[in-house]
Design an enzyme around this catalytic site. Structure first.
Site, PDB file in Angstrom:
ATOM      1  CG  HIS A  44      14.566   4.732  -2.713  1.00  0.00           C
ATOM      2  ND1 HIS A  44      13.843   5.540  -1.859  1.00  0.00           N
ATOM      3  CD2 HIS A  44      14.113   3.469  -2.484  1.00  0.00           C
ATOM      4  CE1 HIS A  44      13.014   4.813  -1.146  1.00  0.00           C
ATOM      5  NE2 HIS A  44      13.147   3.554  -1.514  1.00  0.00           N
ATOM      6  NE  ARG A  45       9.083   2.758  -4.447  1.00  0.00           N
ATOM      7  CZ  ARG A  45       9.358   2.671  -3.140  1.00  0.00           C
ATOM      8  NH1 ARG A  45       9.012   3.653  -2.320  1.00  0.00           N
ATOM      9  NH2 ARG A  45       9.949   1.607  -2.649  1.00  0.00           N
ATOM     10  CG  ASP A  60      10.103   6.194   4.585  1.00  0.00           C
ATOM     11  OD1 ASP A  60      11.099   5.716   4.005  1.00  0.00           O
ATOM     12  OD2 ASP A  60       9.059   6.506   3.991  1.00  0.00           O
ATOM     13  CG  ASP A  63      13.233  -6.136  -5.161  1.00  0.00           C
ATOM     14  OD1 ASP A  63      12.236  -6.555  -4.540  1.00  0.00           O
ATOM     15  OD2 ASP A  63      14.395  -6.442  -4.833  1.00  0.00           O
ATOM     16  CE  LYS A  93       9.565   8.087   0.981  1.00  0.00           C
ATOM     17  NZ  LYS A  93       8.732   7.042   1.608  1.00  0.00           N
ATOM     18  CE  LYS A  99      -4.058  -2.038   2.228  1.00  0.00           C
ATOM     19  NZ  LYS A  99      -4.969  -1.994   3.412  1.00  0.00           N
ATOM     20  N   GLY A 100       1.952   1.247   0.731  1.00  0.00           N
ATOM     21  CA  GLY A 100       2.817   2.423   0.757  1.00  0.00           C
ATOM     22  C   GLY A 100       3.433   2.700  -0.602  1.00  0.00           C
ATOM     23  N   GLY A 116       7.776   1.643   5.993  1.00  0.00           N
ATOM     24  CA  GLY A 116       9.027   0.899   6.023  1.00  0.00           C
ATOM     25  C   GLY A 116      10.018   1.492   7.004  1.00  0.00           C
TER      26      GLY A 116
END
Length: 217
Positions: free
Chosen positions: A203-204, A178, A86, A198, A26-27, A176
């Site tokens: 990274h995402r 964070d 991933d 953010k 979900k995140g 996670g």
């Protein structure tokens, strides 16, 4: 555009008008929805859960392998192009653990509380030996996009986000690890940043921008 999909308008061609996002986290889904909403794609991103696709078995030995496994799995079942993420936290002083096992570091998949507690505990002896030395860490995100399940040339994009690891949770946002990921230049944890802030540096966010740049070629 409805509030329940991620349909996006674009100026360059795509392989299909629907792609599957190979995640049920979900995140991650919330972050992808925000990030893709800002993109310029003529495509609807459909989370795999909406198509009753279960998570793939992640038995690769790297972020790249697992991303490709998940993308091929979602594409094979749906018959659509698929994007998979991933990602995880690497702490060099722990031999880059939790790494690809970030989501199940404490043994139970997706239990953020237990994973964070285990990381704090594993770093305690190191902090005790060198109390004034910051512990470095980095978030890694690898995206794989396949046009079909047997695509011989997946598109791969990667983002790295460097920071330090805290010994207590800080901030109530994100997910996670964070709350343990400290950004010295901002004097803030990843969990205390707004979603927009953010996404602009994470990274995402980096990986998605790299993916979009490759798709535009």
């Amino acid at each position: 555009m409805s509030t329940t999909d991620t349909s996006l308008t674009a100026t360059h061609p795509t392989t299909a008008n629907q792609w599957v996002l190979a995640s049920n986290n979900k995140g991650k889904l919330a972050e992808f929805k925000r990030l893709f909403a800002e993109a310029n794609l003529d495509v609807m991103i459909v989370p795999q859960g909406q198509l009753d696709i279960d998570d793939a078995i992640e038995d690769g030995l790297s972020f790249v392998e697992n991303a490709i496994i998940k993308a091929r799995h979602a594409s094979r079942i749906s018959g659509l192009p698929a994007i998979a993420d991933d990602s995880g936290l690497c702490v060099p002083i722990l031999g880059n653990a939790p790494g690809i096992y970030s989501a199940r570091y404490a043994g139970e998949h997706g239990n953020d509380s237990k994973n964070n507690a285990k990381l704090i505990a594993d770093l305690q002896p190191i902090r005790a030996a060198e109390p004034d030395t910051p512990i470095k860490g980095l978030f890694v995100c690898v995206l794989a996009m396949v046009r079909h399940a047997d695509d011989p040339l997946p598109i791969i994009a990667q983002g790295l986000w460097h920071g330090e690891i805290l010994d207590t949770l800080h901030g109530d946002g994100g997910f996670g690890y964070d709350p343990l990921f400290w950004l010295p230049e901002l004097q803030a944890s990843a969990a205390s940043l707004s979603a927009a802030d953010k996404n602009s540096i994470s990274h995402r966010g980096q990986a998605i921008q790299q993916l979009l740049a490759q798709l535009a070629l």
